[in-house]
Design an enzyme around this catalytic site. Structure first.
Site, mmCIF file in Angstrom:
data_model
loop_
_atom_site.group_PDB
_atom_site.id
_atom_site.type_symbol
_atom_site.label_atom_id
_atom_site.label_comp_id
_atom_site.label_asym_id
_atom_site.label_seq_id
_atom_site.Cartn_x
_atom_site.Cartn_y
_atom_site.Cartn_z
ATOM 1 N N HIS A 175 0.829 -1.204 0.000
ATOM 2 C CA HIS A 175 0.000 0.000 0.000
ATOM 3 C C HIS A 175 0.866 1.258 0.000
ATOM 4 O O HIS A 175 0.644 2.185 -0.778
ATOM 5 C CB HIS A 175 -0.913 0.012 1.228
ATOM 6 C CG HIS A 175 -1.900 -1.101 1.260
ATOM 7 N ND1 HIS A 175 -3.266 -0.890 1.186
ATOM 8 C CD2 HIS A 175 -1.752 -2.446 1.365
ATOM 9 C CE1 HIS A 175 -3.892 -2.048 1.237
ATOM 10 N NE2 HIS A 175 -2.994 -3.003 1.356
ATOM 11 N N ASP A 232 -5.794 5.851 1.476
ATOM 12 C CA ASP A 232 -5.915 4.437 1.136
ATOM 13 C C ASP A 232 -7.343 3.989 1.427
ATOM 14 O O ASP A 232 -7.976 4.459 2.373
ATOM 15 C CB ASP A 232 -4.929 3.621 1.982
ATOM 16 C CG ASP A 232 -4.865 2.163 1.573
ATOM 17 O OD1 ASP A 232 -5.822 1.415 1.865
ATOM 18 O OD2 ASP A 232 -3.867 1.756 0.966
ATOM 19 N N ALA A 238 14.640 -10.728 -1.879
ATOM 20 C CA ALA A 238 15.054 -10.552 -3.273
ATOM 21 C C ALA A 238 14.711 -9.150 -3.758
ATOM 22 O O ALA A 238 13.646 -8.618 -3.419
ATOM 23 C CB ALA A 238 14.350 -11.574 -4.158
ATOM 24 N N GLN A 292 13.064 -7.652 -6.146
ATOM 25 C CA GLN A 292 12.155 -8.261 -7.117
ATOM 26 C C GLN A 292 12.128 -7.579 -8.480
ATOM 27 O O GLN A 292 12.201 -8.248 -9.514
ATOM 28 C CB GLN A 292 10.739 -8.318 -6.533
ATOM 29 C CG GLN A 292 9.743 -8.998 -7.462
ATOM 30 C CD GLN A 292 8.474 -9.377 -6.761
ATOM 31 O OE1 GLN A 292 8.493 -10.235 -5.885
ATOM 32 N NE2 GLN A 292 7.364 -8.751 -7.126
ATOM 33 N N HIS A 329 2.905 -15.074 -5.978
ATOM 34 C CA HIS A 329 1.712 -15.084 -5.137
ATOM 35 C C HIS A 329 0.605 -14.210 -5.705
ATOM 36 O O HIS A 329 -0.503 -14.208 -5.189
ATOM 37 C CB HIS A 329 2.060 -14.622 -3.724
ATOM 38 C CG HIS A 329 2.471 -13.178 -3.633
ATOM 39 N ND1 HIS A 329 3.432 -12.623 -4.444
ATOM 40 C CD2 HIS A 329 2.054 -12.166 -2.824
ATOM 41 C CE1 HIS A 329 3.587 -11.347 -4.137
ATOM 42 N NE2 HIS A 329 2.765 -11.041 -3.166
ATOM 43 N N SER A 380 3.104 -7.114 -7.595
ATOM 44 C CA SER A 380 3.907 -8.109 -8.309
ATOM 45 C C SER A 380 3.347 -8.366 -9.701
ATOM 46 O O SER A 380 4.103 -8.578 -10.660
ATOM 47 C CB SER A 380 3.956 -9.417 -7.513
ATOM 48 O OG SER A 380 4.680 -9.246 -6.312
ATOM 49 N N GLU A 409 4.447 -5.514 -11.817
ATOM 50 C CA GLU A 409 5.888 -5.608 -12.081
ATOM 51 C C GLU A 409 6.189 -6.654 -13.148
ATOM 52 O O GLU A 409 7.051 -6.449 -14.013
ATOM 53 C CB GLU A 409 6.629 -5.928 -10.779
ATOM 54 C CG GLU A 409 6.655 -4.758 -9.806
ATOM 55 C CD GLU A 409 7.066 -5.139 -8.401
ATOM 56 O OE1 GLU A 409 7.051 -4.253 -7.524
ATOM 57 O OE2 GLU A 409 7.400 -6.315 -8.160
ATOM 58 N N GLU A 453 -6.737 -10.575 -1.936
ATOM 59 C CA GLU A 453 -7.426 -10.673 -3.225
ATOM 60 C C GLU A 453 -6.596 -11.423 -4.256
ATOM 61 O O GLU A 453 -6.893 -11.408 -5.452
ATOM 62 C CB GLU A 453 -7.779 -9.262 -3.729
ATOM 63 C CG GLU A 453 -6.720 -8.547 -4.545
ATOM 64 C CD GLU A 453 -5.475 -8.139 -3.782
ATOM 65 O OE1 GLU A 453 -4.498 -7.748 -4.435
ATOM 66 O OE2 GLU A 453 -5.470 -8.211 -2.532
ATOM 67 N N GLN A 454 -5.559 -12.127 -3.806
ATOM 68 C CA GLN A 454 -4.625 -12.748 -4.749
ATOM 69 C C GLN A 454 -5.258 -13.856 -5.588
ATOM 70 O O GLN A 454 -4.895 -14.048 -6.752
ATOM 71 C CB GLN A 454 -3.398 -13.267 -3.992
ATOM 72 C CG GLN A 454 -2.551 -12.142 -3.412
ATOM 73 C CD GLN A 454 -1.539 -12.617 -2.401
ATOM 74 O OE1 GLN A 454 -1.329 -13.821 -2.219
ATOM 75 N NE2 GLN A 454 -0.904 -11.676 -1.709
#
EC number: 2.4.1.363
Length: 475
Positions: free
Chosen positions: A15, A117, A345, A347, A362, A367, A370, A386-387
């Protein structure tokens, strides 16, 4: 008179980073604008401390970072788990009110808005006291936002949405072109103990905001964005992404150099990168299945393997002290020529490296963005929040990922799951992800979306123009 925006992010890495990077973007695009970011402290380690320190040691002109005072964790530790983050800001209302009051009395600066947020939307009450308009930041995608509004509407119509839990129902959701299986619904929305009622109250408040800003872009989620815009009960939508932190999160640069140096020695597009986010840990039996699947696949790999937070502690663990205790006997020796197991890492730097050809993820929204920005196809392994929905969207709606598990669910707080993904499936899906076919449809779509993501942020791109329209609204 100069204009000032106040940003209020939730204190979690997924966030906070998005909002701070958005603040930098706003400043770079409007020379008369300054941004003050109010950062609340959470009692658990949410991965933001190093990033926060990097902001203070590398200041950005016209960007002010204000760390709100720490409060007694007992103020919210006993709250229901769904209300923990929102209750953080409840303990800070007096401080936020004092800050807004002082800023609105300035004769040289006009406070033109508060960007909060979504989890902190109830701060709108304080903004209203000073006639400051409230804008909402959605850290997840447009598809998820549309689903949340849809479930909130069903809830308002007295439909018990918890009946969807563990059912084989497929929902017709305005923000998705395909029916959405109940098994991929975020558990927080369908779990009676998960506080769905409280969460829906936040989305109800969102409808009162001036506008909603989403970290996505038109070309990635055209169907979802259009559905939100067509709904007259939802405020104006501004997709301004992908907004990413391309410079890292302030972690150890020496470790990053070692990791990137190893990647330098690997052939192009040969490495599968495994990384599951700040809270992406597994029980020992699942770790061993992943290891066996990796080894059997025969592919080169870089695996970010992190332990869970020990019981009674609050600090994130960056790496195991002894990998041999968690991995199969002899695994490190047998794979030493083709693989590297690490803790933390860098990322974005890894995904942007030419040797990386696939990403086992995940499916956190950052991600996801990215991987799109870097043009790396994904194998989905969603875990919480919410993945699962993100994974479904990537596989079924967008066609930019292969599915390992879409409905794998992990208890975010207890970090336990009795369901095990077997080595055979992991091996098969890694091979599918990494297959050496230049005409692979998934790989082709990801490469196209990479170009579209960069075009969106460039002059006259969709997100560039969306931000220009937002400035017209704000200023």
């Amino acid at each position: 008179m100069k204009s000032e925006l106040i940003f209020l992010p939730a204190p979690a890495i997924g966030h906070l980073v998005g909002m701070v990077e958005m603040a930098k973007l706003f400043i770079s695009r409007h020379e008369n604008l300054s941004v003050t970011v109010l950062i609340a402290k959470f009692y658990m380690d949410t991965g933001v401390d190093n990033y926060n320190k990097s902001l203070l040691t590398n200041p950005t002109p016209r960007l002010t970072i204000v760390n709100l005072p720490e409060t007694d964790p007992q103020n919210y530790m006993l709250k229901p788990r769904h209300a923990i983050f929102p209750s953080v800001i409840e303990t800070q209302k007096t401080h936020v009110r004092d800050i807004i009051s002082g800023m609105t009395q300035s004769e040289s600066t006009q406070v033109v808005g508060l960007l909060a947020d979504l989890l902190f939307i109830n701060i709108m009450d304080i903004a209203n006291e000073f006639n400051v308009p409230t804008y909402v930041y959605s850290p997840a995608g447009a598809g998820h936002l549309g689903l949340a509004f849809h479930l909130q509407t069903l809830n308002d119509k007295k439909q018990d949405v918890t009946e969807f839990r563990n059912s084989d129902t497929e929902l017709l959701v305005p923000s998705f072109a395909n029916p959405v299986p109940a098994e991929v619904l975020p558990s927080m929305y369908v779990d009676k103990e998960g506080g769905y009622d409280y969460l829906f109250s936040l989305f109800r408040r969102c409808r009162e905001s001036k506008a909603i800003i989403i970290n996505t872009f038109e070309e990635l989620e055209p169907y979802a964005i259009n559905s939100l815009r067509m709904d007259s009960m939802i405020p104006p939508i501004y997709p301004v992404g992908p907004i990413l932190n391309l410079n890292g999160d302030g972690q150890n640069s020496d470790e990053a150099a070692v990791i990137l140096g190893w990647l330098d020695d690997q052939p192009p597009s040969s490495v599968v990168f495994l990384c599951f986010g700040s809270y992406g840990s597994f029980q020992e039996n699942q770790v061993k299945e992943i290891a066996m699947g990796l080894e059997r696949s025969g592919h080169r790999f870089l695996w970010s393997l992190r332990p869970s937070i020990p019981k009674g502690e609050t600090k994130l663990q960056l790496k195991y002290s002894n990998l041999k205790e968690i991995l199969p006997v002899g695994f490190l020796d047998r794979t030493s020529c083709v693989g590297k197991v690490i803790g933390w890492a860098p990322q974005v730097a890894v995904l942007g490296h030419e040797s990386v050809g696939g990403f086992l993820s995940h499916c956190g929204w950052n991600s996801t963005l990215e991987s799109v920005w870097c043009g790396v196809p994904v194998a989905t392994w969603p875990m919480y929040g919410e993945q699962q929905l993100n994974a479904f969207e990537m596989v079924k709606e967008l066609g930019i990922a292969v599915e390992i598990e879409v409905d794998y669910k992990k208890d975010y707080f207890n970090m336990k799951n009795d369901f095990i993904v077997r080595a055979e499936e992991i091996e098969t899906k890694i091979k599918k992800l990494m297959m050496d076919e230049n005409n692979s449809e998934i790989r082709k779509k990801v490469k196209e979306m990479k170009e579209k993501s960069r075009a969106a942020m460039s002059e006259n791109g969709s997100s560039y123009n969306s931000l220009a329209k937002l400035f017209e609204e704000i200023m």
